[in-house]
Design a protein around this motif. Structure first.
Motif, PDB file in Angstrom:
ATOM      1  N   HIS A  28       0.827  -1.208   0.000  1.00 23.43           N
ATOM      2  CA  HIS A  28       0.000   0.000   0.000  1.00 23.43           C
ATOM      3  C   HIS A  28       0.860   1.256   0.000  1.00 23.43           C
ATOM      4  O   HIS A  28       0.582   2.223  -0.724  1.00 23.43           O
ATOM      5  CB  HIS A  28      -0.923   0.015   1.220  1.00 23.43           C
ATOM      6  CG  HIS A  28      -1.954  -1.058   1.234  1.00 23.43           C
ATOM      7  ND1 HIS A  28      -2.413  -1.630   2.395  1.00 23.43           N
ATOM      8  CD2 HIS A  28      -2.625  -1.680   0.221  1.00 23.43           C
ATOM      9  CE1 HIS A  28      -3.319  -2.546   2.106  1.00 23.43           C
ATOM     10  NE2 HIS A  28      -3.460  -2.600   0.795  1.00 23.43           N
ATOM     11  N   THR A  39       2.744   1.777  -3.398  1.00 26.00           N
ATOM     12  CA  THR A  39       1.872   2.142  -4.517  1.00 26.00           C
ATOM     13  C   THR A  39       0.994   3.358  -4.222  1.00 26.00           C
ATOM     14  O   THR A  39       0.060   3.650  -4.959  1.00 26.00           O
ATOM     15  CB  THR A  39       0.975   0.956  -4.920  1.00 26.00           C
ATOM     16  OG1 THR A  39       0.183   0.558  -3.790  1.00 26.00           O
ATOM     17  CG2 THR A  39       1.807  -0.221  -5.402  1.00 26.00           C
ATOM     18  N   SER A  41      -1.193   4.004  -1.896  1.00 18.42           N
ATOM     19  CA  SER A  41      -2.598   3.695  -1.612  1.00 18.42           C
ATOM     20  C   SER A  41      -2.798   3.338  -0.140  1.00 18.42           C
ATOM     21  O   SER A  41      -3.607   2.484   0.188  1.00 18.42           O
ATOM     22  CB  SER A  41      -3.082   2.554  -2.513  1.00 18.42           C
ATOM     23  OG  SER A  41      -2.288   1.393  -2.335  1.00 18.42           O
ATOM     24  N   GLY A  63      -5.536   0.535   0.489  1.00 21.66           N
ATOM     25  CA  GLY A  63      -5.643  -0.190  -0.765  1.00 21.66           C
ATOM     26  C   GLY A  63      -6.794   0.229  -1.653  1.00 21.66           C
ATOM     27  O   GLY A  63      -6.918  -0.271  -2.767  1.00 21.66           O
ATOM     28  N   ALA A  64      -7.621   1.178  -1.181  1.00 20.33           N
ATOM     29  CA  ALA A  64      -8.820   1.552  -1.937  1.00 20.33           C
ATOM     30  C   ALA A  64      -8.638   2.798  -2.796  1.00 20.33           C
ATOM     31  O   ALA A  64      -9.391   3.006  -3.746  1.00 20.33           O
ATOM     32  CB  ALA A  64      -9.988   1.778  -0.981  1.00 20.33           C
ATOM     33  N   LYS A  65      -7.641   3.624  -2.491  1.00 23.71           N
ATOM     34  CA  LYS A  65      -7.538   4.935  -3.127  1.00 23.71           C
ATOM     35  C   LYS A  65      -6.080   5.288  -3.385  1.00 23.71           C
ATOM     36  O   LYS A  65      -5.233   5.147  -2.508  1.00 23.71           O
ATOM     37  CB  LYS A  65      -8.176   5.991  -2.214  1.00 23.71           C
ATOM     38  CG  LYS A  65      -8.000   7.432  -2.655  1.00 23.71           C
ATOM     39  CD  LYS A  65      -8.514   8.390  -1.584  1.00 23.71           C
ATOM     40  CE  LYS A  65      -8.244   9.837  -1.943  1.00 23.71           C
ATOM     41  NZ  LYS A  65      -8.645  10.762  -0.860  1.00 23.71           N
ATOM     42  N   TYR A  66      -5.787   5.770  -4.589  1.00 21.15           N
ATOM     43  CA  TYR A  66      -4.456   6.279  -4.909  1.00 21.15           C
ATOM     44  C   TYR A  66      -4.359   7.738  -4.498  1.00 21.15           C
ATOM     45  O   TYR A  66      -5.242   8.536  -4.805  1.00 21.15           O
ATOM     46  CB  TYR A  66      -4.183   6.158  -6.408  1.00 21.15           C
ATOM     47  CG  TYR A  66      -2.940   6.886  -6.862  1.00 21.15           C
ATOM     48  CD1 TYR A  66      -1.698   6.268  -6.802  1.00 21.15           C
ATOM     49  CD2 TYR A  66      -3.012   8.191  -7.340  1.00 21.15           C
ATOM     50  CE1 TYR A  66      -0.552   6.941  -7.214  1.00 21.15           C
ATOM     51  CE2 TYR A  66      -1.869   8.867  -7.752  1.00 21.15           C
ATOM     52  CZ  TYR A  66      -0.646   8.244  -7.685  1.00 21.15           C
ATOM     53  OH  TYR A  66       0.486   8.913  -8.091  1.00 21.15           O
ATOM     54  N   GLU A  67      -3.295   8.099  -3.802  1.00 16.27           N
ATOM     55  CA  GLU A  67      -3.016   9.509  -3.511  1.00 16.27           C
ATOM     56  C   GLU A  67      -1.515   9.695  -3.394  1.00 16.27           C
ATOM     57  O   GLU A  67      -0.870   9.195  -2.471  1.00 16.27           O
ATOM     58  CB  GLU A  67      -3.698   9.984  -2.236  1.00 16.27           C
ATOM     59  CG  GLU A  67      -3.474  11.481  -2.000  1.00 16.27           C
ATOM     60  CD  GLU A  67      -4.342  12.061  -0.908  1.00 16.27           C
ATOM     61  OE1 GLU A  67      -4.301  13.277  -0.712  1.00 16.27           O
ATOM     62  OE2 GLU A  67      -5.063  11.290  -0.253  1.00 16.27           O
ATOM     63  N   THR A 110      -4.721   0.691  -7.936  1.00 19.70           N
ATOM     64  CA  THR A 110      -5.457   1.952  -7.815  1.00 19.70           C
ATOM     65  C   THR A 110      -5.051   2.985  -8.851  1.00 19.70           C
ATOM     66  O   THR A 110      -5.672   4.036  -8.944  1.00 19.70           O
ATOM     67  CB  THR A 110      -5.240   2.550  -6.415  1.00 19.70           C
ATOM     68  OG1 THR A 110      -3.828   2.611  -6.160  1.00 19.70           O
ATOM     69  CG2 THR A 110      -5.917   1.702  -5.350  1.00 19.70           C
ATOM     70  N   ASN A 111      -3.998   2.698  -9.656  1.00 21.30           N
ATOM     71  CA  ASN A 111      -3.555   3.653 -10.670  1.00 21.30           C
ATOM     72  C   ASN A 111      -2.663   2.935 -11.675  1.00 21.30           C
ATOM     73  O   ASN A 111      -1.517   2.617 -11.365  1.00 21.30           O
ATOM     74  CB  ASN A 111      -2.790   4.806 -10.025  1.00 21.30           C
ATOM     75  CG  ASN A 111      -2.353   5.866 -11.036  1.00 21.30           C
ATOM     76  OD1 ASN A 111      -2.482   5.690 -12.244  1.00 21.30           O
ATOM     77  ND2 ASN A 111      -1.840   6.975 -10.541  1.00 21.30           N
ATOM     78  N   ARG A 159      -3.598   7.251 -16.979  1.00 17.67           N
ATOM     79  CA  ARG A 159      -3.988   7.329 -15.573  1.00 17.67           C
ATOM     80  C   ARG A 159      -5.368   7.943 -15.473  1.00 17.67           C
ATOM     81  O   ARG A 159      -5.823   8.596 -16.411  1.00 17.67           O
ATOM     82  CB  ARG A 159      -2.987   8.190 -14.813  1.00 17.67           C
ATOM     83  CG  ARG A 159      -1.590   7.612 -14.743  1.00 17.67           C
ATOM     84  CD  ARG A 159      -0.571   8.704 -14.417  1.00 17.67           C
ATOM     85  NE  ARG A 159      -0.304   9.557 -15.557  1.00 17.67           N
ATOM     86  CZ  ARG A 159      -0.037  10.856 -15.477  1.00 17.67           C
ATOM     87  NH1 ARG A 159      -0.062  11.467 -14.318  1.00 17.67           N
ATOM     88  NH2 ARG A 159       0.215  11.546 -16.558  1.00 17.67           N
TER      89      ARG A 159
END
Length: 344
Positions: A106, A109, A111, A154-158, A261-262, A275
């Motif tokens: 996580h 990556t 996330s 693991g749910a959102k890319y930032e 996530t991306n 992306r």
């Protein structure tokens, strides 16, 4: 082994200008300070702007993230860290702390789900700026680790430089139990030299640390232009310029695998794939291109499916406003496509 200091026509890259590099120094590219192109590990072109030479070290900005990922990979190879186990951050191991679900994957990556703000509005509200330049310099990792979740891990890319600082802290904790800043920095520097830089032939590197002895692994590593080229060879195929294995193939493959996530991001490394809300970084270039990218237009971009043999590395260093960086990315993509089509 070809010495990277040997440029076309002169040792400092100032003479015998190769027209291949003229576009990189055009006004629309901003303040380009140094460019190096390697094809199959050999210098295809190299040039400095006036006032710069092999004697200079150039700041990485966020290219440091890719360096940090390689060091994490060495500890995974040693069995001291595990990619899909909860991250070894003791502060998250308290009962009922949902951050305990954050894994190393996580973090790598981007996330993690932590509440980090890379670019604030106004800019001074950026977590990164506050930690790097205002009140967080004494212990950057503590500020980064203390943030709560804003999304399920693991749910959102930032994208987050603070996330990369947490990775540097994890590396330091794996190497030493000391809390003495000098001992921590010494252990980190020794490990990086022994496992990454020395095997790659990189001699000019300078790592910067905060007041707690944590390497600023999201933002601040310095190297000469030839050594950024050597680093590019590691990102290209995991081997030194001379061909010695340095980065394990499975770890390099992970770094270049699209994150869930991306699809345009791997393990602390940018990928040439579309992306969410954005096109590919390097139009016209192969989809297998990967890149370490830094603030103000720093690029170490690699293409295994360009040129001959091992492929092509393009290093561009300078000071270009971030709003104009896409112009440079397009030029790198065009350069790979037009000048280095794959020779089978």
């Amino acid at each position: 082994m070809l010495a990277l200091a040997a440029a076309t026509g002169s040792a400092d890259g100032q003479a015998a200008r190769d027209p291949l590099l003229d576009p990189f120094f055009a006004p629309e590219q901003g303040d380009t300070r140094a460019v190096l192109v390697l094809n199959d590990g050999r210098v295809a072109a190299k040039r400095y702007a006036p006032g710069y030479s092999d004697a200079n070290r150039f700041i990485s900005w966020s290219m440091a993230k890719t360096v940090t990922a390689m060091l994490v990979g060495e500890l995974v190879a040693d069995g001291r860290l595990a990619l899909d186990a909860p991250a070894s951050v003791a502060e998250w191991r308290q009962p009922n702390d949902p951050r305990g679900a954050i894994t190393l994957r996580h973090l790598l990556t981007m996330s993690s789900g932590l509440r980090h703000t890379e670019v604030g509005r106004p800019i001074e509200n950026s977590d990164t700026n506050q930690v790097l330049f205002v009140g967080g310099t004494g212990d950057m990792a503590a500020r980064a680790i203390a943030q709560p979740l804003e999304a399920r891990p693991g749910a959102k890319y930032e994208y987050s430089s603070l996330t990369s600082i947490i990775l540097s802290e994890i590396v330091a904790r794996a190497l030493t139990g000391s809390r003495d800043p000098r001992e921590r920095a010494k252990a980190y520097r020794r490990f990086a030299e022994e496992r990454l830089f020395r095997p790659a032939g990189i001699r000019s590197v300078v790592l910067e640390f905060d007041g707690a002895g944590t390497q600023v692994g999201g933002s601040i590593v310095h190297m000469s232009l030839p050594d950024w080229g050597r680093f590019g060879m590691l990102l290209l195929d995991g081997r030194s310029l001379a061909g010695a294995p340095v980065v394990a193939p499975d770890w390099l493959a992970f770094m270049k695998t699209p994150a869930a996530t991306n699809p345009g991001y791997g393990g602390q490394t940018w990928l040439n794939r579309a992306r969410p809300g954005a096109a590919v970084m390097f139009p016209d270039a192969p989809a297998t291109v990967a890149s370490a990218e830094g603030h103000l237009g720093q690029h170490v971009t690699v293409s295994p499916d360009s040129g001959t043999g091992r492929g092509v590395v393009v290093v561009r260093l300078g000071n270009t406003p971030d709003a104009e960086v896409k112009v440079g990315q397009r030029l790198i993509g065009r350069t790979l496509a037009e000048h280095f089509p794959r020779s089978r």
